[in-house]
Design a protein around this motif. Sequence first.
Motif, PDB file in Angstrom:
ATOM      1  N   PRO A 191      23.491  45.827  29.296  1.00 32.15           N
ATOM      2  CA  PRO A 191      22.854  44.506  29.202  1.00 32.15           C
ATOM      3  C   PRO A 191      21.357  44.601  28.907  1.00 32.15           C
ATOM      4  CG  PRO A 191      24.413  44.544  31.016  1.00 32.15           C
ATOM      5  CD  PRO A 191      24.334  45.964  30.485  1.00 32.15           C
ATOM      6  N   THR A 192      20.721  45.583  29.480  1.00 28.90           N
ATOM      7  CA  THR A 192      19.331  45.873  29.130  1.00 28.90           C
ATOM      8  C   THR A 192      19.269  47.286  28.561  1.00 28.90           C
ATOM      9  OG1 THR A 192      18.516  44.459  30.902  1.00 28.90           O
ATOM     10  CG2 THR A 192      16.965  46.058  29.997  1.00 28.90           C
ATOM     11  N   HIS A 193      18.777  47.428  27.341  1.00 25.36           N
ATOM     12  CA  HIS A 193      18.642  48.746  26.704  1.00 25.36           C
ATOM     13  C   HIS A 193      17.329  48.735  25.933  1.00 25.36           C
ATOM     14  CE1 HIS A 193      20.568  52.085  23.954  1.00 25.36           C
ATOM     15  NE2 HIS A 193      19.340  52.398  24.343  1.00 25.36           N
ATOM     16  N   ILE A 194      16.363  49.394  26.510  1.00 29.46           N
ATOM     17  CA  ILE A 194      15.004  49.404  25.966  1.00 29.46           C
ATOM     18  C   ILE A 194      14.647  50.821  25.553  1.00 29.46           C
ATOM     19  CG2 ILE A 194      12.575  49.099  26.637  1.00 29.46           C
ATOM     20  CD1 ILE A 194      13.610  46.808  28.481  1.00 29.46           C
ATOM     21  N   LEU A 195      13.944  50.946  24.443  1.00 22.33           N
ATOM     22  CA  LEU A 195      13.418  52.239  24.004  1.00 22.33           C
ATOM     23  C   LEU A 195      11.929  52.282  24.327  1.00 22.33           C
ATOM     24  CD1 LEU A 195      15.181  52.234  20.545  1.00 22.33           C
ATOM     25  CD2 LEU A 195      15.702  53.816  22.416  1.00 22.33           C
ATOM     26  N   VAL A 196      11.510  53.370  24.941  1.00 18.04           N
ATOM     27  CA  VAL A 196      10.095  53.549  25.271  1.00 18.04           C
ATOM     28  C   VAL A 196       9.591  54.743  24.473  1.00 18.04           C
ATOM     29  CG1 VAL A 196       8.419  53.879  27.121  1.00 18.04           C
ATOM     30  CG2 VAL A 196      10.591  52.703  27.601  1.00 18.04           C
ATOM     31  N   ILE A 197       8.589  54.516  23.643  1.00 20.34           N
ATOM     32  CA  ILE A 197       8.101  55.585  22.764  1.00 20.34           C
ATOM     33  C   ILE A 197       6.588  55.709  22.878  1.00 20.34           C
ATOM     34  CG2 ILE A 197       9.993  55.053  21.166  1.00 20.34           C
ATOM     35  CD1 ILE A 197       7.955  54.023  19.162  1.00 20.34           C
ATOM     36  N   PRO A 198       6.081  56.921  22.669  1.00 21.35           N
ATOM     37  CA  PRO A 198       4.625  57.062  22.610  1.00 21.35           C
ATOM     38  C   PRO A 198       4.114  56.563  21.259  1.00 21.35           C
ATOM     39  CG  PRO A 198       5.656  59.181  22.161  1.00 21.35           C
ATOM     40  CD  PRO A 198       6.777  58.201  22.458  1.00 21.35           C
ATOM     41  N   THR A 199       2.885  56.085  21.228  1.00 20.91           N
ATOM     42  CA  THR A 199       2.290  55.696  19.938  1.00 20.91           C
ATOM     43  C   THR A 199       1.892  56.940  19.143  1.00 20.91           C
ATOM     44  OG1 THR A 199       0.151  55.436  21.014  1.00 20.91           O
ATOM     45  CG2 THR A 199       1.478  53.442  20.719  1.00 20.91           C
ATOM     46  N   GLN A 231      20.113  63.495  19.167  1.00 24.16           N
ATOM     47  CA  GLN A 231      18.935  62.682  18.832  1.00 24.16           C
ATOM     48  C   GLN A 231      19.033  62.266  17.368  1.00 24.16           C
ATOM     49  OE1 GLN A 231      15.229  64.817  19.142  1.00 24.16           O
ATOM     50  NE2 GLN A 231      13.971  63.004  18.723  1.00 24.16           N
ATOM     51  N   GLU A 232      18.928  60.962  17.090  1.00 26.33           N
ATOM     52  CA  GLU A 232      19.061  60.468  15.719  1.00 26.33           C
ATOM     53  C   GLU A 232      17.719  60.105  15.080  1.00 26.33           C
ATOM     54  OE1 GLU A 232      23.591  58.993  15.484  1.00 26.33           O
ATOM     55  OE2 GLU A 232      22.116  57.418  15.795  1.00 26.33           O
ATOM     56  N   VAL A 233      16.745  59.744  15.892  1.00 23.92           N
ATOM     57  CA  VAL A 233      15.432  59.354  15.365  1.00 23.92           C
ATOM     58  C   VAL A 233      14.395  60.405  15.792  1.00 23.92           C
ATOM     59  CG1 VAL A 233      13.642  57.590  15.360  1.00 23.92           C
ATOM     60  CG2 VAL A 233      16.045  56.912  15.441  1.00 23.92           C
ATOM     61  N   PRO A 234      13.697  61.026  14.811  1.00 19.75           N
ATOM     62  CA  PRO A 234      12.796  62.133  15.133  1.00 19.75           C
ATOM     63  C   PRO A 234      11.415  61.684  15.591  1.00 19.75           C
ATOM     64  CG  PRO A 234      12.886  61.888  12.757  1.00 19.75           C
ATOM     65  CD  PRO A 234      13.821  60.860  13.325  1.00 19.75           C
ATOM     66  N   HIS A 235      11.383  60.732  16.536  1.00 18.84           N
ATOM     67  CA  HIS A 235      10.143  60.315  17.198  1.00 18.84           C
ATOM     68  C   HIS A 235      10.470  60.279  18.682  1.00 18.84           C
ATOM     69  CE1 HIS A 235       6.256  57.910  17.260  1.00 18.84           C
ATOM     70  NE2 HIS A 235       6.726  57.781  18.503  1.00 18.84           N
ATOM     71  N   LEU A 236       9.734  61.044  19.481  1.00 20.85           N
ATOM     72  CA  LEU A 236       9.982  61.127  20.921  1.00 20.85           C
ATOM     73  C   LEU A 236      10.247  59.742  21.525  1.00 20.85           C
ATOM     74  CD1 LEU A 236       9.838  62.585  23.688  1.00 20.85           C
ATOM     75  CD2 LEU A 236       7.370  62.263  23.585  1.00 20.85           C
ATOM     76  N   HIS A 237      11.354  59.618  22.278  1.00 20.23           N
ATOM     77  CA  HIS A 237      11.640  58.340  22.920  1.00 20.23           C
ATOM     78  C   HIS A 237      12.519  58.524  24.139  1.00 20.23           C
ATOM     79  CE1 HIS A 237      14.774  59.042  19.876  1.00 20.23           C
ATOM     80  NE2 HIS A 237      15.594  58.349  20.644  1.00 20.23           N
ATOM     81  N   VAL A 238      12.452  57.533  25.028  1.00 21.86           N
ATOM     82  CA  VAL A 238      13.308  57.477  26.210  1.00 21.86           C
ATOM     83  C   VAL A 238      14.070  56.171  26.169  1.00 21.86           C
ATOM     84  CG1 VAL A 238      13.327  57.329  28.726  1.00 21.86           C
ATOM     85  CG2 VAL A 238      11.712  58.847  27.599  1.00 21.86           C
ATOM     86  N   HIS A 239      15.393  56.260  26.442  1.00 19.04           N
ATOM     87  CA  HIS A 239      16.204  55.055  26.573  1.00 19.04           C
ATOM     88  C   HIS A 239      16.120  54.587  28.023  1.00 19.04           C
ATOM     89  CE1 HIS A 239      18.603  55.645  22.765  1.00 19.04           C
ATOM     90  NE2 HIS A 239      18.115  56.858  22.940  1.00 19.04           N
ATOM     91  N   LEU A 240      15.916  53.288  28.232  1.00 15.72           N
ATOM     92  CA  LEU A 240      15.906  52.703  29.565  1.00 15.72           C
ATOM     93  C   LEU A 240      17.058  51.711  29.623  1.00 15.72           C
ATOM     94  CD1 LEU A 240      12.734  51.298  31.326  1.00 15.72           C
ATOM     95  CD2 LEU A 240      14.990  50.321  31.627  1.00 15.72           C
ATOM     96  N   PHE A 241      18.095  52.032  30.451  1.00 14.32           N
ATOM     97  CA  PHE A 241      19.274  51.181  30.585  1.00 14.32           C
ATOM     98  C   PHE A 241      19.233  50.463  31.927  1.00 14.32           C
ATOM     99  CE2 PHE A 241      20.733  54.904  28.096  1.00 14.32           C
ATOM    100  CZ  PHE A 241      21.174  54.261  26.949  1.00 14.32           C
ATOM    101  N   GLY A 242      19.613  49.179  31.944  1.00 11.57           N
ATOM    102  CA  GLY A 242      19.674  48.445  33.196  1.00 11.57           C
ATOM    103  C   GLY A 242      20.581  47.242  33.079  1.00 11.57           C
ATOM    104  N   GLY A 243      20.749  46.515  34.186  1.00  5.40           N
ATOM    105  CA  GLY A 243      21.503  45.267  34.165  1.00  5.40           C
ATOM    106  C   GLY A 243      22.966  45.419  34.503  1.00  5.40           C
TER     107      GLY A 243
END
Length: 112
Positions: free
Chosen positions: A45-53, A91-103
């Motif tokens: 229900p909540t799926h957010i990607l957190v990436i560095p700039t 990993q499908e996208v070559p930019h460091l990221h974290v998936h945040l799942f919730g809900g």
Amino acid sequence: MPIDATQPYDADNIFAKILRGEIPCKQVYRDEWSLAFHDINPQAPTHILVIPTGAYVSWDDFSARGHVARDAGLVAPGYRLLANIGQHGHQEVPHLHVHLFGGRQMGQMLPR
Ligand code: 5GP
């Protein structure tokens, strides 16, 4: 397709385009160091990607070249953070990221 996380950073990857505003995203948060936005294909229900700039492919790349990132706050019901790295990590996208799942209840960490 999973990427080779040992390759140099590709400035044309999808998250680089999102950071530059060339592709839209449903933004949750942005500051000098990080961008958080909703995944286009949510797995909870909540799926957010957190990436560095900053331009990092993976955590190894970040550790080698990166600087300290700011921490995000924690929330009461809990959530899951997940990072996919390279081929076996899918990993499908070559930019460091974290998936945040919730809900919802996330259950066991991996399917058996
Ligand atoms: P990875 O497999 O690299 O850990 O995850 C990449 C994630 O990026 C996937 O969950 C995928 O749904 C998401 N994604 C790919 N392209 C886009 C896009 O254009 N916009 C958004 N918001 N998410 C994307």
